[in-house]
Design an enzyme around this catalytic site. Structure first.
Site, mmCIF file in Angstrom:
data_model
loop_
_atom_site.group_PDB
_atom_site.id
_atom_site.type_symbol
_atom_site.label_atom_id
_atom_site.label_comp_id
_atom_site.label_asym_id
_atom_site.label_seq_id
_atom_site.Cartn_x
_atom_site.Cartn_y
_atom_site.Cartn_z
ATOM 1 N N THR A 14 32.918 74.718 61.635
ATOM 2 C CA THR A 14 32.620 74.869 60.198
ATOM 3 C C THR A 14 31.454 75.827 59.970
ATOM 4 O O THR A 14 31.537 76.745 59.145
ATOM 5 C CB THR A 14 32.241 73.483 59.614
ATOM 6 O OG1 THR A 14 33.230 72.545 60.018
ATOM 7 C CG2 THR A 14 32.158 73.508 58.111
ATOM 8 N N ARG A 46 36.233 77.382 71.819
ATOM 9 C CA ARG A 46 37.157 76.721 72.751
ATOM 10 C C ARG A 46 38.582 77.220 72.577
ATOM 11 O O ARG A 46 39.288 77.448 73.531
ATOM 12 C CB ARG A 46 37.122 75.208 72.508
ATOM 13 C CG ARG A 46 36.249 74.478 73.504
ATOM 14 C CD ARG A 46 36.528 73.007 73.447
ATOM 15 N NE ARG A 46 36.462 72.557 72.057
ATOM 16 C CZ ARG A 46 35.800 71.499 71.655
ATOM 17 N NH1 ARG A 46 35.164 70.762 72.527
ATOM 18 N NH2 ARG A 46 35.775 71.135 70.392
ATOM 19 N N LYS A 107 20.573 69.976 66.641
ATOM 20 C CA LYS A 107 19.487 68.977 66.600
ATOM 21 C C LYS A 107 19.463 68.094 67.838
ATOM 22 O O LYS A 107 18.399 67.710 68.319
ATOM 23 C CB LYS A 107 19.593 68.112 65.344
ATOM 24 C CG LYS A 107 20.967 67.463 65.141
ATOM 25 C CD LYS A 107 21.708 68.069 63.981
ATOM 26 C CE LYS A 107 23.188 67.757 64.074
ATOM 27 N NZ LYS A 107 23.907 67.969 62.856
ATOM 28 N N GLY A 136 20.066 70.738 56.929
ATOM 29 C CA GLY A 136 20.982 71.806 56.511
ATOM 30 C C GLY A 136 20.290 72.993 55.877
ATOM 31 O O GLY A 136 19.558 73.731 56.526
ATOM 32 N N ASP A 203 22.101 60.890 64.325
ATOM 33 C CA ASP A 203 21.890 62.241 63.793
ATOM 34 C C ASP A 203 20.546 62.306 63.055
ATOM 35 O O ASP A 203 19.760 63.248 63.238
ATOM 36 C CB ASP A 203 23.056 62.592 62.847
ATOM 37 C CG ASP A 203 22.885 63.949 62.202
ATOM 38 O OD1 ASP A 203 23.107 64.957 62.891
ATOM 39 O OD2 ASP A 203 22.507 64.002 61.013
ATOM 40 N N LYS A 207 17.018 64.543 64.084
ATOM 41 C CA LYS A 207 16.270 65.399 63.146
ATOM 42 C C LYS A 207 14.831 64.894 62.992
ATOM 43 O O LYS A 207 13.882 65.685 62.919
ATOM 44 C CB LYS A 207 16.992 65.418 61.792
ATOM 45 C CG LYS A 207 18.368 66.081 61.885
ATOM 46 C CD LYS A 207 19.229 65.791 60.671
ATOM 47 C CE LYS A 207 20.585 66.454 60.782
ATOM 48 N NZ LYS A 207 21.535 66.012 59.753
ATOM 49 N N GLY A 304 27.348 70.812 55.531
ATOM 50 C CA GLY A 304 28.390 71.705 55.009
ATOM 51 C C GLY A 304 28.202 73.100 55.590
ATOM 52 O O GLY A 304 27.073 73.512 55.916
HETATM 53 N N1 HSE Z 1 26.576 65.425 60.008
HETATM 54 C C1 HSE Z 1 25.381 65.956 59.476
HETATM 55 C C2 HSE Z 1 25.123 65.304 58.126
HETATM 56 C C3 HSE Z 1 25.515 67.457 59.333
HETATM 57 O O1 HSE Z 1 25.989 64.585 57.616
HETATM 58 O O2 HSE Z 1 24.058 65.484 57.576
HETATM 59 C C4 HSE Z 1 24.227 68.161 59.191
HETATM 60 O O3 HSE Z 1 23.401 67.992 60.293
#
Ligand code: HSE
Length: 440
Positions: A14, A46, A107, A136, A203, A207, A304
């Site tokens: 993406t 890939r 990250k 982001g 996630d 960060k 995004g």
């Molecule tokens: N999966 C992550 C989120 C994407 O939903 O924030 C951005 O790091």
């Protein structure tokens, strides 16, 4: 005009596809801004045959990211593969060893290996940029690393995962089920390849580890983070929070305390009128408490393709504007060799208010017994209610259960855990208790 800046882009998911398209569409604009042409000369992914709606015909194709990282035809290696090991890690190391600047949105890689990678970049006189790795499209890394250099930070916290915020927002606003919200976040390209990274808080932890290092000048320490995700937040919690004047958000918080630095990720109740409670959908927000500036809150799209590619493109443009021989800014704000060891504060010493929801047998003396257990731990209750929403009435008649909701004044995590253990031992509970921390 200076020589063109030649990029090798590894990873065409993406974000990678958005980046290649944006660099093509804004070619002239960026050339004017940077005084130099930026061109993608090689790519790696890939699956070569996958449809990506971008023109790759003029770019050399690599199946191996490490080979791309070492290609003499590139000046900058852009890593958008993801993951803290394997090709992402090996190719970034190979690029730095081969004298290439690196831009990454990864990250997990930085949370796990950030200190060593920063050291290697500095030793080799190279730039390691990672604005897109946190929040982001929000320029939080540059803000903290550069604009706030003169501030001592006391706390940095925020909504760092767009997927979780999207799920919690839609559950609250539209009453949509958790599973449907997650499926929609995946369809929109917000979620990680493995969405458990989003919903279980990892996630956000990745960060937070990066922000903590920059905020406090410490080595990156992702394994020291207390992590709880949102998968056990129910519509009943969201409704109860709402009734009490709170919203539930998944926050990452790093805070100086007397015993060290707390790093924690967990669902958090925040007051309706706080800035963070106004952050909806995929939007992220980061608040920084600095000793000079006061509190700064930055918000914007946290996930995004285009939002993230905007940050990657900014990092590339910074390299395009830099000049050979220049001393580059250290990746984590302070020179990597000077980053202090991270001193962890114990989670059980965390102090704050708590929301507790327990389902109990409807018997004489249960509230008195629960209140006694709280008092024995020196916990002061701000409120205690036996809560039976109308919808629960019918169920109540069948199963003879009641819900008790308590909000405490400031206490410690240890006291709460002890009290809940004792309440469990008393045999009143019909299911595991729910406990949500309050952040004011
Ligand atoms: N999966 C992550 C989120 C994407 O939903 O924030 C951005 O790091």
């Amino acid at each position: 005009m200076a020589e063109p800046l030649r990029l090798g882009v590894a990873g065409l998911g993406t974000v990678g596809a958005s980046l290649v398209r944006i660099l093509a569409e804004k070619h002239n604009f960026l050339t004017d801004r940077c005084g130099r042409v930026i061109e993608v000369v090689a790519v790696c992914a890939r699956d070569r045959s996958r449809e990506r709606s971008v023109d790759l015909s003029a770019m050399k194709w690599f199946d191996d990211a490490v080979a791309l990282a070492r290609d003499p035809a590139i000046d900058v290696f852009v890593e958008l593969i993801g993951g803290d090991s394997g090709p992402a890690h090996d190719s970034v190391v190979a690029a730095l060893d081969a004298g290439k600047h690196v831009v990454t949105a990864n990250k997990a890689l930085l949370a796990r290996h950030g200190t060593e990678l920063a050291m290697k970049a500095e030793q080799n006189g190279l730039i390691l940029n990672f604005e897109a790795a946190v929040a982001g499209g929000i320029p939080i890394i540059k803000t903290m690393r550069e604009a706030l250099t003169a501030n001592s930070v006391n706390r940095v916290f925020g909504i760092l995962n767009g997927t979780c915020n999207y799920i919690l927002t839609r559950m609250e606003r539209e009453g949509i089920s958790y599973d449907d919200c997650l499926a929609e976040a995946q369809r929109l390209g917000y979620a990680e390849a493995d969405p458990t990274f989003d919903v279980e808080g990892f996630d956000t932890a990745h960060k937070l580890a990066i922000l903590t290092s920059i905020a406090f000048g410490t080595k990156v320490a992702v394994d020291e983070i207390y992590v709880e995700g949102i998968s056990n937040i129910t519509p009943a919690d969201i409704q109860a929070a709402y009734d009490l004047g709170y919203r539930i958000k998944l926050l990452g918080v790093a805070q100086k305390t007397d015993t060290g630095i707390e790093q924690r990720v967990h669902p958090t109740m925040v007051p309706f009128d706080s800035a963070i409670a106004q952050i909806h959908d995929v939007t992220n927000a980061v608040a920084i408490d600095g000793d000079i500036v006061g509190q700064l809150v930055l918000s914007g799209p946290g996930a995004g393709g285009d939002a993230t590619a905007s940050a990657v493109a900014g990092d590339i443009a910074d390299i395009a504007k830099s000049r050979p021989g220049q001393q580059y800014a250290p990746a984590f704000g302070a020179p990597a060799a000077q980053l202090a060891p991270y001193r962890q504060a114990r989670m059980r010493a965390h102090a704050g208010g708590y929301f507790i929801r327990i389902n109990v047998h409807d018997r004489i003396g249960v509230i008195a017994s629960v209140a006694t257990r709280m008092a024995n731990e020196n916990i002061s209750l701000a409120s205690i209610v036996q809560h039976t929403p109308a919808k629960q009435e019918a169920a109540k008649k069948q199963d003879d259960h009641q819900t008790i909701i308590m909000v405490t004044h400031k206490t410690t995590e240890l006291a709460i855990r002890n009290a809940l253990e004792k309440i469990g031992e008393d045999g009143h509970l019909v299911s595991a208790p729910q406990m949500i921390r309050i952040e004011n």
